[in-house]
Write a protein that holds these residues in place. Structure first.
Motif, PDB file in Angstrom:
ATOM      1  N   ILE A  62      -8.452   2.280   7.802  1.00 36.06           N
ATOM      2  CA  ILE A  62      -7.151   1.612   7.869  1.00 36.06           C
ATOM      3  C   ILE A  62      -6.911   1.037   9.256  1.00 36.06           C
ATOM      4  N   ASN A  75     -11.831   7.164   9.760  1.00 41.35           N
ATOM      5  CA  ASN A  75     -12.087   7.982   8.564  1.00 41.35           C
ATOM      6  C   ASN A  75     -11.452   7.415   7.306  1.00 41.35           C
ATOM      7  N   TYR A  76     -10.240   6.876   7.436  1.00 39.74           N
ATOM      8  CA  TYR A  76      -9.523   6.350   6.270  1.00 39.74           C
ATOM      9  C   TYR A  76      -9.747   4.852   6.059  1.00 39.74           C
ATOM     10  N   GLU A 109      -1.162   7.065   5.025  1.00 37.74           N
ATOM     11  CA  GLU A 109      -1.327   8.080   6.054  1.00 37.74           C
ATOM     12  C   GLU A 109      -0.317   7.785   7.157  1.00 37.74           C
ATOM     13  N   THR A 164       0.865  -1.172   0.000  1.00 40.61           N
ATOM     14  CA  THR A 164       0.000   0.000   0.000  1.00 40.61           C
ATOM     15  C   THR A 164       0.905   1.225   0.000  1.00 40.61           C
ATOM     16  N   MET A 179      -8.680   8.959  12.807  1.00 40.18           N
ATOM     17  CA  MET A 179      -7.997   8.822  11.510  1.00 40.18           C
ATOM     18  C   MET A 179      -8.225   7.433  10.925  1.00 40.18           C
TER      19      MET A 179
END
Length: 124
Positions: free
Chosen positions: A100, A97-98, A80, A76, A94
């Motif tokens: 991950i 939201n992402y 972030e 990947t 985070m």
């Protein structure tokens, strides 16, 4: 809870940071993750990259030969990152939201890794 009681990334991140070359095989990455009992490795490239157990699983599910497939083929990229001083609540947001599960921790250079497991353990 006071500001000084709130855990930060630096308090919970995994160190030392485990890395692997983009030229290594996916099989080697899987073996390293198994040996170290972790689920992601930083690939020191630009842009910042990681290979996770999900990347390995996707390659296996697609029937690809992990003994010949290179990390660079499945990693990947442009991931972030978090800084050591972020509060765990910010990291949790985070990750949500992402979508991950891993964030390399960067302070000029890579310094560690924080995972969703780390977040869950410190926010529960």
């Amino acid at each position: 809870m006071t500001e000084t009681d709130r855990p930060t990334v630096e308090d919970v991140m995994s160190t030392p940071l485990e890395t692997i070359s983009k030229d290594a095989t996916v099989m080697e990455a899987a073996q390293r993750m198994e040996e170290k009992e972790i689920s992601a490795l930083v690939v020191p490239t630009s842009p910042r990259s990681i290979i996770s157990s999900t990347d390995v699983l996707s390659a296996v599910a697609a029937g690809r030969d992990t003994s010949e497939l290179q990390v660079s083929d499945v990693m990947t990229t442009d991931v972030e990152t978090a800084t050591p001083n972020l509060y765990m609540e910010e990291v949790a947001a985070m990750m949500t939201n992402y979508g991950i599960k891993h964030l390399p921790v960067v302070d000029d250079d890579y310094v560690g890794m924080v995972s969703s497991t780390d977040v869950a353990a410190h926010l529960s």
